[in-house]
Design a protein around this motif. Structure first.
Motif, mmCIF file in Angstrom:
data_model
loop_
_atom_site.group_PDB
_atom_site.id
_atom_site.type_symbol
_atom_site.label_atom_id
_atom_site.label_comp_id
_atom_site.label_asym_id
_atom_site.label_seq_id
_atom_site.Cartn_x
_atom_site.Cartn_y
_atom_site.Cartn_z
ATOM 1 N N THR A 179 -7.714 2.157 2.768
ATOM 2 C CA THR A 179 -8.840 1.812 3.640
ATOM 3 C C THR A 179 -8.528 0.551 4.434
ATOM 4 O O THR A 179 -8.719 0.504 5.648
ATOM 5 C CB THR A 179 -10.127 1.634 2.814
ATOM 6 O OG1 THR A 179 -10.430 2.882 2.167
ATOM 7 C CG2 THR A 179 -11.299 1.216 3.686
ATOM 8 N N GLN A 180 -8.025 -0.472 3.757
ATOM 9 C CA GLN A 180 -7.702 -1.732 4.435
ATOM 10 C C GLN A 180 -6.598 -1.549 5.467
ATOM 11 O O GLN A 180 -6.678 -2.082 6.579
ATOM 12 C CB GLN A 180 -7.300 -2.794 3.416
ATOM 13 C CG GLN A 180 -8.456 -3.291 2.590
ATOM 14 C CD GLN A 180 -8.017 -4.238 1.484
ATOM 15 O OE1 GLN A 180 -6.836 -4.305 1.129
ATOM 16 N NE2 GLN A 180 -8.970 -4.962 0.919
ATOM 17 N N LEU A 181 -5.562 -0.800 5.117
ATOM 18 C CA LEU A 181 -4.442 -0.601 6.039
ATOM 19 C C LEU A 181 -4.861 0.176 7.283
ATOM 20 O O LEU A 181 -4.479 -0.172 8.405
ATOM 21 C CB LEU A 181 -3.288 0.111 5.328
ATOM 22 C CG LEU A 181 -2.518 -0.745 4.328
ATOM 23 C CD1 LEU A 181 -1.645 0.139 3.438
ATOM 24 C CD2 LEU A 181 -1.688 -1.795 5.051
ATOM 25 N N ASP A 236 -7.929 0.443 8.480
ATOM 26 C CA ASP A 236 -8.830 -0.420 9.254
ATOM 27 C C ASP A 236 -8.030 -1.446 10.057
ATOM 28 O O ASP A 236 -8.303 -1.687 11.234
ATOM 29 C CB ASP A 236 -9.820 -1.142 8.342
ATOM 30 C CG ASP A 236 -10.906 -0.245 7.797
ATOM 31 O OD1 ASP A 236 -11.048 0.907 8.269
ATOM 32 O OD2 ASP A 236 -11.618 -0.693 6.865
ATOM 33 N N SER A 237 -7.027 -2.039 9.418
ATOM 34 C CA SER A 237 -6.185 -3.026 10.106
ATOM 35 C C SER A 237 -5.439 -2.391 11.271
ATOM 36 O O SER A 237 -5.319 -3.000 12.343
ATOM 37 C CB SER A 237 -5.173 -3.638 9.129
ATOM 38 O OG SER A 237 -5.828 -4.395 8.161
ATOM 39 N N GLU A 241 -11.908 8.028 3.021
ATOM 40 C CA GLU A 241 -13.289 7.715 2.650
ATOM 41 C C GLU A 241 -13.947 8.853 1.860
ATOM 42 O O GLU A 241 -14.736 8.606 0.934
ATOM 43 C CB GLU A 241 -14.090 7.439 3.919
ATOM 44 C CG GLU A 241 -15.495 6.964 3.688
ATOM 45 C CD GLU A 241 -16.208 6.676 5.001
ATOM 46 O OE1 GLU A 241 -17.290 7.247 5.196
ATOM 47 O OE2 GLU A 241 -15.668 5.906 5.799
ATOM 48 N N ASP A 259 -7.556 1.305 -6.589
ATOM 49 C CA ASP A 259 -6.707 0.380 -5.839
ATOM 50 C C ASP A 259 -6.022 1.066 -4.656
ATOM 51 O O ASP A 259 -5.861 0.475 -3.589
ATOM 52 C CB ASP A 259 -5.680 -0.292 -6.748
ATOM 53 C CG ASP A 259 -4.730 0.688 -7.415
ATOM 54 O OD1 ASP A 259 -5.150 1.833 -7.711
ATOM 55 O OD2 ASP A 259 -3.566 0.314 -7.660
ATOM 56 N N GLU A 284 -7.915 -1.907 14.131
ATOM 57 C CA GLU A 284 -8.243 -3.172 14.785
ATOM 58 C C GLU A 284 -7.088 -3.653 15.657
ATOM 59 O O GLU A 284 -7.297 -4.117 16.783
ATOM 60 C CB GLU A 284 -8.601 -4.221 13.734
ATOM 61 C CG GLU A 284 -9.907 -3.926 13.031
ATOM 62 C CD GLU A 284 -10.108 -4.742 11.772
ATOM 63 O OE1 GLU A 284 -9.274 -5.637 11.472
ATOM 64 O OE2 GLU A 284 -11.104 -4.489 11.062
ATOM 65 N N SER A 341 1.141 -1.271 9.979
ATOM 66 C CA SER A 341 0.075 -0.904 9.038
ATOM 67 C C SER A 341 0.126 0.585 8.711
ATOM 68 O O SER A 341 -0.050 0.979 7.551
ATOM 69 C CB SER A 341 -1.297 -1.265 9.613
ATOM 70 O OG SER A 341 -1.444 -2.655 9.694
ATOM 71 N N GLN A 372 -8.704 1.554 -1.913
ATOM 72 C CA GLN A 372 -8.970 0.277 -1.249
ATOM 73 C C GLN A 372 -7.811 -0.112 -0.332
ATOM 74 O O GLN A 372 -8.027 -0.549 0.807
ATOM 75 C CB GLN A 372 -9.214 -0.816 -2.284
ATOM 76 C CG GLN A 372 -9.499 -2.166 -1.675
ATOM 77 C CD GLN A 372 -9.750 -3.238 -2.711
ATOM 78 O OE1 GLN A 372 -9.639 -3.002 -3.905
ATOM 79 N NE2 GLN A 372 -10.069 -4.421 -2.254
ATOM 80 N N THR A 373 -6.588 0.042 -0.805
ATOM 81 C CA THR A 373 -5.416 -0.320 -0.010
ATOM 82 C C THR A 373 -5.319 0.524 1.253
ATOM 83 O O THR A 373 -5.114 -0.006 2.355
ATOM 84 C CB THR A 373 -4.131 -0.182 -0.852
ATOM 85 O OG1 THR A 373 -4.222 -1.072 -1.966
ATOM 86 C CG2 THR A 373 -2.886 -0.493 -0.039
ATOM 87 N N SER A 394 -8.966 7.735 8.258
ATOM 88 C CA SER A 394 -9.907 6.907 7.504
ATOM 89 C C SER A 394 -10.990 7.761 6.851
ATOM 90 O O SER A 394 -11.360 7.525 5.693
ATOM 91 C CB SER A 394 -10.558 5.857 8.426
ATOM 92 O OG SER A 394 -9.600 4.934 8.855
#
Length: 90
Positions: free
Chosen positions: A13-15, A17-18, A85, A7, A21, A34, A10-11, A81
């Motif tokens: 990675t999402q943060l 990536d956000s 990863e 978890d 972006e 973020s 995943q968190t 990242s």
């Protein structure tokens, strides 16, 4: 290398990536939020060790670059990242 709980992996990675972006769209405050959240997750959920130290260092260096040096900030985000990863998940 530090093993990250699924978890947390995943968190983060999402943060990250956000943040990347948002930075590409020129939304520097959103990117900063973020990154701040990712830093808090790292502080509270990543086990002590080299990975945590690398991430924390990257967040500190990244923060002042977000609005002033977006290209350099983007590289920091890419490296952060990659660090996440490349961590084993378990």
């Amino acid at each position: 290398m530090t093993t990250l709980p699924p978890d947390v992996h995943q968190t983060l990675t999402q943060l990250l990536d956000s943040a990347g972006e948002a930075l590409e769209r020129g939304e520097f405050e959103t990117a900063r939020e973020s990154v701040e959240t990712a830093a808090a997750v790292t502080e509270n959920k990543v086990p002590p060790g080299e990975t945590k130290a690398r991430l924390q260092h990257g967040y500190r260096e990244l923060e002042p670059l977000l609005a002033d040096e977006p290209v350099v900030a983007g590289e920091y985000l890419r490296l952060l990242s990659e660090t996440v990863e490349n961590c084993p998940v378990g």
